[in-house]
Scaffold this motif. Structure first.
Motif, mmCIF file in Angstrom:
data_model
loop_
_atom_site.group_PDB
_atom_site.id
_atom_site.type_symbol
_atom_site.label_atom_id
_atom_site.label_comp_id
_atom_site.label_asym_id
_atom_site.label_seq_id
_atom_site.Cartn_x
_atom_site.Cartn_y
_atom_site.Cartn_z
ATOM 1 N N SER A 191 -13.072 -10.928 -31.027
ATOM 2 C CA SER A 191 -13.216 -11.118 -32.025
ATOM 3 C C SER A 191 -11.791 -11.379 -33.475
ATOM 4 C CB SER A 191 -13.717 -9.072 -32.528
ATOM 5 O OG SER A 191 -12.386 -8.234 -32.663
ATOM 6 N N ASP A 192 -11.439 -11.329 -34.031
ATOM 7 C CA ASP A 192 -10.148 -11.973 -34.356
ATOM 8 C C ASP A 192 -9.135 -11.032 -34.197
ATOM 9 O OD1 ASP A 192 -11.055 -14.350 -35.885
ATOM 10 O OD2 ASP A 192 -11.328 -13.740 -37.489
ATOM 11 N N ASP A 193 -9.445 -9.718 -34.327
ATOM 12 C CA ASP A 193 -8.636 -8.859 -34.104
ATOM 13 C C ASP A 193 -7.982 -8.759 -32.613
ATOM 14 O OD1 ASP A 193 -8.537 -7.116 -36.414
ATOM 15 O OD2 ASP A 193 -10.043 -6.260 -36.315
ATOM 16 N N GLU A 194 -9.061 -8.451 -31.911
ATOM 17 C CA GLU A 194 -8.776 -9.231 -30.435
ATOM 18 C C GLU A 194 -7.971 -10.060 -29.886
ATOM 19 O OE1 GLU A 194 -13.027 -6.711 -28.450
ATOM 20 O OE2 GLU A 194 -13.014 -8.936 -29.401
ATOM 21 N N TRP A 195 -8.228 -10.979 -30.941
ATOM 22 C CA TRP A 195 -7.672 -12.525 -30.472
ATOM 23 C C TRP A 195 -5.928 -12.446 -30.961
ATOM 24 C CZ3 TRP A 195 -8.190 -15.600 -27.130
ATOM 25 C CH2 TRP A 195 -9.850 -16.690 -27.221
ATOM 26 N N ASN A 196 -5.396 -11.291 -32.036
ATOM 27 C CA ASN A 196 -4.693 -10.783 -32.304
ATOM 28 C C ASN A 196 -3.847 -9.935 -30.947
ATOM 29 O OD1 ASN A 196 -3.697 -11.472 -34.715
ATOM 30 N ND2 ASN A 196 -5.510 -10.002 -35.738
ATOM 31 N N GLN A 197 -4.462 -9.004 -30.745
ATOM 32 C CA GLN A 197 -4.320 -8.204 -29.344
ATOM 33 C C GLN A 197 -4.205 -9.391 -28.060
ATOM 34 O OE1 GLN A 197 -7.357 -4.974 -28.010
ATOM 35 N NE2 GLN A 197 -5.901 -4.162 -27.118
ATOM 36 N N ILE A 256 -4.498 -16.315 -35.289
ATOM 37 C CA ILE A 256 -3.653 -16.379 -35.534
ATOM 38 C C ILE A 256 -2.515 -17.077 -36.697
ATOM 39 C CG2 ILE A 256 -1.190 -15.828 -34.344
ATOM 40 C CD1 ILE A 256 -4.018 -14.182 -33.484
ATOM 41 N N ASN A 271 -0.424 -10.378 -28.953
ATOM 42 C CA ASN A 271 0.715 -9.627 -28.010
ATOM 43 C C ASN A 271 0.794 -9.976 -26.925
ATOM 44 O OD1 ASN A 271 1.051 -8.725 -31.171
ATOM 45 N ND2 ASN A 271 -0.145 -7.711 -30.932
ATOM 46 N N GLU A 318 -11.608 -0.139 -22.378
ATOM 47 C CA GLU A 318 -11.292 -1.512 -23.593
ATOM 48 C C GLU A 318 -10.365 -3.061 -23.404
ATOM 49 O OE1 GLU A 318 -11.564 -1.817 -28.121
ATOM 50 O OE2 GLU A 318 -11.969 0.508 -26.809
#
Length: 181
Positions: A78-84, A172, A87, A60
């Motif tokens: 996605s926004d969550d993936e940008w957060n990932q 972010i 990091n 993934e």
């Protein structure tokens, strides 16, 4: 006279022995330094290999990196993936900052430090957009100086990202401390 001559010769011989000992000590220190540098480089290489092996096994995340970084399909993230990804990039910045620090301490070759500054300069637009900040102002200045060199050429990914980022706001809220790039 014989006693005086004996003392002079003994002193001269002892001094020569001390000099020979110092020469051997210098060679030993240089050899130990080379071994230590080799061990540092090997540990860093093994760490990078392990990191990328872990990413390769995470299908993934590997697909996310391929889409966003290699494929430049930024709209698919996605926004969550940008957060990932933030990091991931924070970890990358930390690794590159470490190279910068170790080079300043004389523990890493200049060529590796220059390569790492180039990598940081290439990532700079992404780091700014993600609001990833450096905790080392000297590193920040060095990366920005490298990015502003007349012979610096951004990667295709970096160029496409700059164009895309102008039209898109970062999801972010800011990661890290101190001022942003």
């Amino acid at each position: 006279m014989k006693t005086n001559t004996f003392i002079t010769l003994s002193t001269a011989t002892a001094n020569v022995g001390v000099l020979v000992g110092l020469v051997f000590l210098i060679f030993e220190i240089k050899q130990n330094s080379a071994i230590a540098l080799s061990q540092i480089r090997q540990e860093r290489s093994l760490s990078v290999i392990q990191e990328y092996s872990d990413y390769a096994q995470d299908e993934e995340f590997s697909n996310l990196l391929n889409r966003a970084i290699r494929g430049t399909d930024f709209d698919s993230v996605s926004d969550d993936e940008w957060n990932q990804l933030a990091n991931y990039e924070l970890a990358r910045m930390t690794r590159l900052e470490d190279v910068f620090f170790q080079h300043k301490e004389g523990l890493i070759d200049k060529s590796i430090a220059e390569f790492s500054l180039g990598m940081g300069a290439t990532r700079l637009p992404l780091w700014k957009w993600l609001r990833i900040v450096s905790v080392n102002p000297e590193y920040t200045a060095a990366v920005e100086a490298h990015a502003n060199k007349s012979n610096f050429e951004p990667t295709l990914h970096s160029s496409k990202f700059v164009e895309w980022a102008k039209l898109n706001e970062s999801p972010i809220g800011g990661i890290g401390v101190q001022k942003t790039f």
